[in-house]
Motif scaffolding. Sequence first.
Motif, PDB file in Angstrom:
ATOM      1  N   THR A 518      -5.594   2.782  -0.966  1.00 22.99           N
ATOM      2  CA  THR A 518      -6.851   2.169  -0.576  1.00 22.99           C
ATOM      3  C   THR A 518      -6.861   2.021   0.930  1.00 22.99           C
ATOM      4  OG1 THR A 518      -8.242   0.198  -0.771  1.00 22.99           O
ATOM      5  CG2 THR A 518      -5.883  -0.139  -0.920  1.00 22.99           C
ATOM      6  N   TYR A 519      -8.036   2.125   1.541  1.00 23.83           N
ATOM      7  CA  TYR A 519      -8.144   1.950   2.989  1.00 23.83           C
ATOM      8  C   TYR A 519      -8.084   0.483   3.393  1.00 23.83           C
ATOM      9  CZ  TYR A 519      -9.360   6.859   3.599  1.00 23.83           C
ATOM     10  OH  TYR A 519      -9.329   8.227   3.627  1.00 23.83           O
ATOM     11  N   ARG A 522      -3.601  -4.447   2.070  1.00 22.22           N
ATOM     12  CA  ARG A 522      -3.053  -5.082   0.873  1.00 22.22           C
ATOM     13  C   ARG A 522      -2.073  -6.169   1.279  1.00 22.22           C
ATOM     14  NH1 ARG A 522       1.433  -4.439  -2.798  1.00 22.22           N
ATOM     15  NH2 ARG A 522       2.402  -2.880  -1.465  1.00 22.22           N
ATOM     16  N   MET A 528      -2.738  -3.609  -7.431  1.00 21.28           N
ATOM     17  CA  MET A 528      -3.282  -2.348  -6.944  1.00 21.28           C
ATOM     18  C   MET A 528      -4.127  -1.640  -8.002  1.00 21.28           C
ATOM     19  SD  MET A 528      -2.410  -2.153  -3.877  1.00 21.28           S
ATOM     20  CE  MET A 528      -3.094  -0.523  -3.674  1.00 21.28           C
ATOM     21  N   ASP A 532     -12.351  -0.619  -8.163  1.00 27.02           N
ATOM     22  CA  ASP A 532     -13.428  -0.585  -7.177  1.00 27.02           C
ATOM     23  C   ASP A 532     -12.902  -0.409  -5.755  1.00 27.02           C
ATOM     24  OD1 ASP A 532     -15.314  -0.935  -9.162  1.00 27.02           O
ATOM     25  OD2 ASP A 532     -15.292  -3.125  -8.998  1.00 27.02           O
ATOM     26  N   SER A 533     -11.676  -0.850  -5.505  1.00 33.77           N
ATOM     27  CA  SER A 533     -11.151  -0.787  -4.144  1.00 33.77           C
ATOM     28  C   SER A 533     -10.273   0.433  -3.905  1.00 33.77           C
ATOM     29  CB  SER A 533     -10.338  -2.057  -3.829  1.00 33.77           C
ATOM     30  OG  SER A 533      -9.193  -2.134  -4.658  1.00 33.77           O
ATOM     31  N   LEU A 534      -9.815   1.093  -4.942  1.00 36.27           N
ATOM     32  CA  LEU A 534      -8.889   2.210  -4.787  1.00 36.27           C
ATOM     33  C   LEU A 534      -9.640   3.507  -4.506  1.00 36.27           C
ATOM     34  CD1 LEU A 534      -6.246   1.568  -7.585  1.00 36.27           C
ATOM     35  CD2 LEU A 534      -6.187   0.901  -5.188  1.00 36.27           C
ATOM     36  N   VAL A 535      -9.075   4.292  -3.599  1.00 37.09           N
ATOM     37  CA  VAL A 535      -9.620   5.620  -3.307  1.00 37.09           C
ATOM     38  C   VAL A 535      -8.930   6.666  -4.158  1.00 37.09           C
ATOM     39  CG1 VAL A 535      -9.998   7.332  -1.491  1.00 37.09           C
ATOM     40  CG2 VAL A 535     -10.138   4.894  -0.953  1.00 37.09           C
ATOM     41  N   HIS A 537      -6.248   7.044  -7.551  1.00 35.45           N
ATOM     42  CA  HIS A 537      -5.717   6.311  -8.699  1.00 35.45           C
ATOM     43  C   HIS A 537      -4.587   7.114  -9.336  1.00 35.45           C
ATOM     44  CE1 HIS A 537      -9.463   3.745  -8.961  1.00 35.45           C
ATOM     45  NE2 HIS A 537      -9.910   4.784  -8.289  1.00 35.45           N
ATOM     46  N   THR A 561      -9.291  12.378   1.810  1.00 37.45           N
ATOM     47  CA  THR A 561      -8.204  11.406   1.866  1.00 37.45           C
ATOM     48  C   THR A 561      -6.870  12.058   1.551  1.00 37.45           C
ATOM     49  OG1 THR A 561      -9.685   9.590   1.271  1.00 37.45           O
ATOM     50  CG2 THR A 561      -7.340   9.249   0.887  1.00 37.45           C
ATOM     51  N   ASN A 573      -0.058   3.385  -0.770  1.00 38.05           N
ATOM     52  CA  ASN A 573       0.284   2.037  -1.198  1.00 38.05           C
ATOM     53  C   ASN A 573       1.296   2.046  -2.333  1.00 38.05           C
ATOM     54  OD1 ASN A 573      -3.070   1.708  -0.595  1.00 38.05           O
ATOM     55  ND2 ASN A 573      -1.622   0.416   0.511  1.00 38.05           N
TER      56      ASN A 573
END
Length: 758
Positions: A518-519, A522, A528, A532-535, A537, A561, A573
Amino acid sequence: MTIQLFSEETTQTRWRDRMRARRAILASSRLAKAKPERIERVIGKWASKYPVTDMETARTDRAAVCSVSERARSQEGCLLRSIAVARAAKYRRRSITWCSGFALEPFRGHAWVEVGGVPVSENVEIADYTKSLEVRARGDADVSAASGESAGAGLLEPDRMMEPPPAAPVRPRDLFGLAKDKRLLVVAALMALVGSGLTLLIPGFIAKFFSDGSFSLPSLGWIGVFLGVLLASGVAMVFQYYYLQKVGETIVRDARGKLSNHLLRLQIKEYDERSAGDLVSRVAADTSSLRTGFLQIFVACTTGFPLVIGTCALMLFLDPFLMGTALALIVGLGFVLFAVSRLIQGASLVAQQKLGSLTSQVQRDMGGIRTIRATNATDSEASMLEGRVEDAWQAGLKMAKVQSIVSPIANIGFQLSAIVVILVGAYRTSIGAMSISELVQFAALLFILVSPLGQMASALSQLHSSLGSLQRINEILDLPREDELDMANLLSPELLKTLEASAKPNAPAIEFDDVVFTYGTREFGQEMDDADSLVLHKLNLQVPEGKRVAIVGPSGAGKSTVLQLIERFYDVNRGAVRVFGKDIRDYSRSDLRDVLGYVEQDAPVLSGSLRENLTLGLGDVGDDRCMEALERVNLGYLATRSEQGLDGPVGESGASLSGGERQRLAIARALLSNKRILLFDEATANLDSHNERQIGDVLRNMAGNRTVLVVAHRLSTIMDADLIHVLEHGRLVASGTHSELVVKSQIYRNLASEQHLV
């Protein structure tokens, strides 16, 4: 690697401990940038020389270091923090065990201190780290047995978070510390003292005109000596100001060089979060303010202060009572000026921030001027720019209001003091307490005193403005560099060889293993799994060596990414990215990028010549190779468009090139680099069909010799790729060839259908 896991919690410490911690941090900054072998050697000397400290003192030193340095409070500043704690123990004539190590999943490095084998005030996560270096303090094992500390003692609770307090403000000594050439400062100070001493002789010569109680000309010899003193004083002042200006210019040069160098090495996330115009303002305007403040303060200290001391001593000798009267008036005025001048630093900092916002807005508008004109947004942008100008003006006006108070108060105060002193002196002359010549000499000394006092008041005003500039510069210098905690720079050579040997044999060129990213930042303990927040998975994909592989998917799927993680612009992450079987966090970023060629989506062109853009980062490349690379992407005509050939300018940010030409120039640079892996992010998005086919042929012919990974939106450019990965919402949903995916992947089939490829 560089990963923000948790912030240090600060506790209240004594002033004496904080002063020791500040000194330790300043002295440890250079050592923190050294290789592990040097750190081990230096701390080893302390450990062998002094006995081990106790746990309570160690906790106090660590808390003091964290309280005075925002950087030391961050996980990224663990190396500086641990060295500073070890140095603080040295200042107490004690030592402490220093350790560094690494943890897996994600792979990361850390440095800490121990007493008796117990980490000092570390988070419970420290149990996950394997030591790679340990410098044990003398007698530390005995402390462990005697203290009975448990392994968990003194650790912070993992979920106790707090916002770090603001960084400690800069001090005047920090400004003087910028001057490196001490010899020139010594010469300038000597010239200042000589000039001040000669100036103090002048009132004595003036008094000679009234030696008999009335005005009379002294001998020609005295007049000649008087003129000689004036001339010598002027010559000393010339040399003083020349050397000072040289030191001042050197301060600006060093500050700009250090700041510019650091700016180029910041983490990529810092450029995402900060305004380019504000950064430029710090390099240009704030560094110039350092010179002004330093010069005025130095002159005030070396010229003004000796004059004040000398005149006061002579005035005290002439008439102690009159001197006491003058001193009382001046001291009272000094307190008033000091109280007012403290307001200037805050106003100066706000003014500089507003100037940075204005610079950023101008830079934004100049960069997008064609878009602004094409969308008929000139008036709205001009209005916005006027607002920034108004804000900067208002901030400058507030600072001017504060500064405008200082000079009038100083001038009026000095004038009133002089009037009172002369009236009192006249009264004492009338009663026979002092002679006319003494009164004349006292008055001349008083007027000499006024100039350095005004000089010192002005310097005090400028000092706070310069300290505001220095604080803005230090805000950037305190940010960690991108490579600060690279494993290759932190671990010992023996351990690096072990990690090298552990690389998987016959591994793919690129491999993503359960990557989560995620950008956002953390914090420690944060889950994690928030979709909704992860780019990305738990992404798993492979790029076989020597193959041409494509990544496709709808917008926002995480395609770009993937390439940025391979380039290690950001760190994952969770999980791992491997290149040739080796975790990319085991490489130094320099070594990693030596095997990667990267063509960005927007393909920016730097201002300069065609050659400079083509050979960026490649060193000296011959004309023949440059022309060959340009011909391969159908750009050979650029070298003939200008009489200067390859040295012809490309315009500001490549303004003389079309979007397609900029992309092809970036591709030519990647081809010229001969990197083992080439990464292309929508590399043909701005090309016409003819150039698109030509670039496709070039990439196709490279298969087998190099590994090519292409992020593409137009499927026509990658239909014949050896392997195609399909991403959606950061997950790998299908892999295969074009013909296979048309059958088995609904997402890919829809993309192909939209582009009339099925």
